[in-house]
Design a protein around this motif. Sequence first.
Motif, short mmCIF file in Angstrom:
data_model
loop_
_atom_site.label_atom_id
_atom_site.label_comp_id
_atom_site.label_asym_id
_atom_site.label_seq_id
_atom_site.Cartn_x
_atom_site.Cartn_y
_atom_site.Cartn_z
N PHE A 80 0.83 -1.20 0.00
CA PHE A 80 0.00 0.00 0.00
C PHE A 80 0.87 1.26 0.00
CE2 PHE A 80 -3.26 -2.96 1.76
CZ PHE A 80 -4.19 -2.81 0.74
N ALA A 81 2.02 1.22 0.67
CA ALA A 81 2.95 2.34 0.61
C ALA A 81 3.42 2.55 -0.83
CB ALA A 81 4.14 2.11 1.53
N GLY A 82 3.70 1.45 -1.52
CA GLY A 82 4.07 1.51 -2.93
C GLY A 82 2.94 2.04 -3.80
N ILE A 106 11.06 13.32 -2.89
CA ILE A 106 9.87 13.17 -2.04
C ILE A 106 9.80 11.72 -1.57
CG2 ILE A 106 7.36 13.39 -1.92
CD1 ILE A 106 7.63 15.21 -4.49
N GLU A 107 9.66 11.53 -0.25
CA GLU A 107 9.56 10.18 0.30
C GLU A 107 8.39 10.12 1.29
OE1 GLU A 107 13.89 8.26 0.10
OE2 GLU A 107 13.72 9.77 1.68
N GLY A 108 8.00 8.90 1.65
CA GLY A 108 6.88 8.78 2.56
C GLY A 108 6.86 7.49 3.34
N GLN A 109 6.11 7.52 4.44
CA GLN A 109 5.89 6.32 5.26
C GLN A 109 4.40 6.21 5.53
OE1 GLN A 109 8.38 6.94 8.74
NE2 GLN A 109 10.02 5.77 7.80
N LEU A 110 3.86 5.05 5.24
CA LEU A 110 2.45 4.76 5.48
C LEU A 110 2.23 4.60 6.98
CD1 LEU A 110 -0.26 4.05 4.00
CD2 LEU A 110 0.42 1.66 4.27
N THR A 111 1.33 5.40 7.56
CA THR A 111 1.09 5.35 9.00
C THR A 111 -0.28 4.81 9.37
OG1 THR A 111 0.34 7.66 9.01
CG2 THR A 111 2.69 7.25 9.48
N ASP A 112 -1.22 4.83 8.43
CA ASP A 112 -2.56 4.30 8.70
C ASP A 112 -3.22 3.91 7.40
OD1 ASP A 112 -4.80 3.53 10.11
OD2 ASP A 112 -5.44 5.55 10.64
N ALA A 127 -3.29 7.47 5.88
CA ALA A 127 -2.40 8.51 6.39
C ALA A 127 -0.96 8.15 6.10
CB ALA A 127 -2.60 8.68 7.90
N ALA A 128 -0.14 9.18 5.96
CA ALA A 128 1.29 8.97 5.71
C ALA A 128 2.08 10.16 6.23
CB ALA A 128 1.55 8.78 4.21
N TYR A 140 11.05 19.59 4.27
CA TYR A 140 9.61 19.39 4.54
C TYR A 140 9.42 18.06 5.25
CZ TYR A 140 4.62 18.58 3.61
OH TYR A 140 3.28 18.33 3.74
N SER A 141 8.58 18.08 6.26
CA SER A 141 8.21 16.85 6.97
C SER A 141 6.84 17.08 7.61
CB SER A 141 9.24 16.50 8.03
OG SER A 141 8.89 15.31 8.70
N LYS A 142 5.85 16.28 7.20
CA LYS A 142 4.52 16.48 7.74
C LYS A 142 3.71 15.19 7.62
CE LYS A 142 2.69 20.58 7.33
NZ LYS A 142 2.02 21.80 6.81
N SER A 143 2.83 14.99 8.60
CA SER A 143 1.89 13.88 8.59
C SER A 143 0.57 14.38 8.01
CB SER A 143 1.64 13.36 10.00
OG SER A 143 2.83 12.86 10.55
N LEU A 144 0.03 13.64 7.05
CA LEU A 144 -1.24 14.00 6.43
C LEU A 144 -2.18 12.80 6.48
CD1 LEU A 144 0.08 15.92 3.30
CD2 LEU A 144 -0.76 16.91 5.44
N LYS A 145 -3.48 13.10 6.59
CA LYS A 145 -4.48 12.04 6.70
C LYS A 145 -5.72 12.43 5.92
CE LYS A 145 -7.53 11.37 10.18
NZ LYS A 145 -8.12 11.16 11.47
N VAL A 146 -6.36 11.44 5.30
CA VAL A 146 -7.66 11.62 4.67
C VAL A 146 -8.56 10.48 5.13
CG1 VAL A 146 -6.89 12.92 2.64
CG2 VAL A 146 -6.87 10.42 2.57
N ASP A 147 -9.85 10.76 5.19
CA ASP A 147 -10.79 9.70 5.56
C ASP A 147 -12.11 9.93 4.85
OD1 ASP A 147 -11.98 11.78 7.05
OD2 ASP A 147 -10.97 11.15 8.87
N ASP A 148 -12.98 8.94 4.92
CA ASP A 148 -14.26 8.99 4.24
C ASP A 148 -15.26 8.15 5.02
OD1 ASP A 148 -16.19 9.54 2.32
OD2 ASP A 148 -15.31 8.27 0.77
#
Length: 190
Positions: A80-82, A106-112, A127-128, A140-148
């Motif tokens: 899912f991170a991929g 730009i890099e990222g880590q899946l958190t949720d 979230a990542a 830049y370093s920030k946690s972002l989340k979306v939900d539905d």
Amino acid sequence: MNRIARGLLTLAALLPMVGCVSVQMPAATANPVALEKLRATPVQSSNVGRFALAPGKPKEMDTSLSGLRGSTLAPTGGSFAGQLKNQLVADLSAAGLYDPNSSILIEGQLTDSMVDAAIGTGTARLAADFQVNRAGKKVYSKSLKVDDAWPSSFVGATALPEAINRYSALYKALVVKLLEDADFRAAIAK
């Protein structure tokens, strides 16, 4: 026939429509909303590096999703991170802003990552943690989340495709949220 008997017969008729299946997410495709965001701000071409599961998260969070009434959802490519990385690359590429040789990474880590096709109300969340390095320096370093959340049918044949579509759409939504972030835009600005 009494009300309870009719209800049981209806339930018995619907059970075959809720069978367990394993579904693979569709491959990432460019999102017109993301393209509009990328074209609205003067940004530099960027590279997309490593996207992985955040440390301490259960490994299965990156490889399969339950919450689909016994069925499972698997990411294209096995991660899912991929999948999130591929969405970002698809959007940057379609805008002509993906450059594997760029000094902006730009890099990222899946958190949720979750979906629940519950009867009544379905929910999904993604979230990542995102990071941008420019010429080797973190800018830049920030946690972002979306939900539905949405009305979820009792009938599995209706509820499962809706849940899968809603969850899959979160990948595009999370990239758009990243592109809308003023600090992110500043980090990749020309």
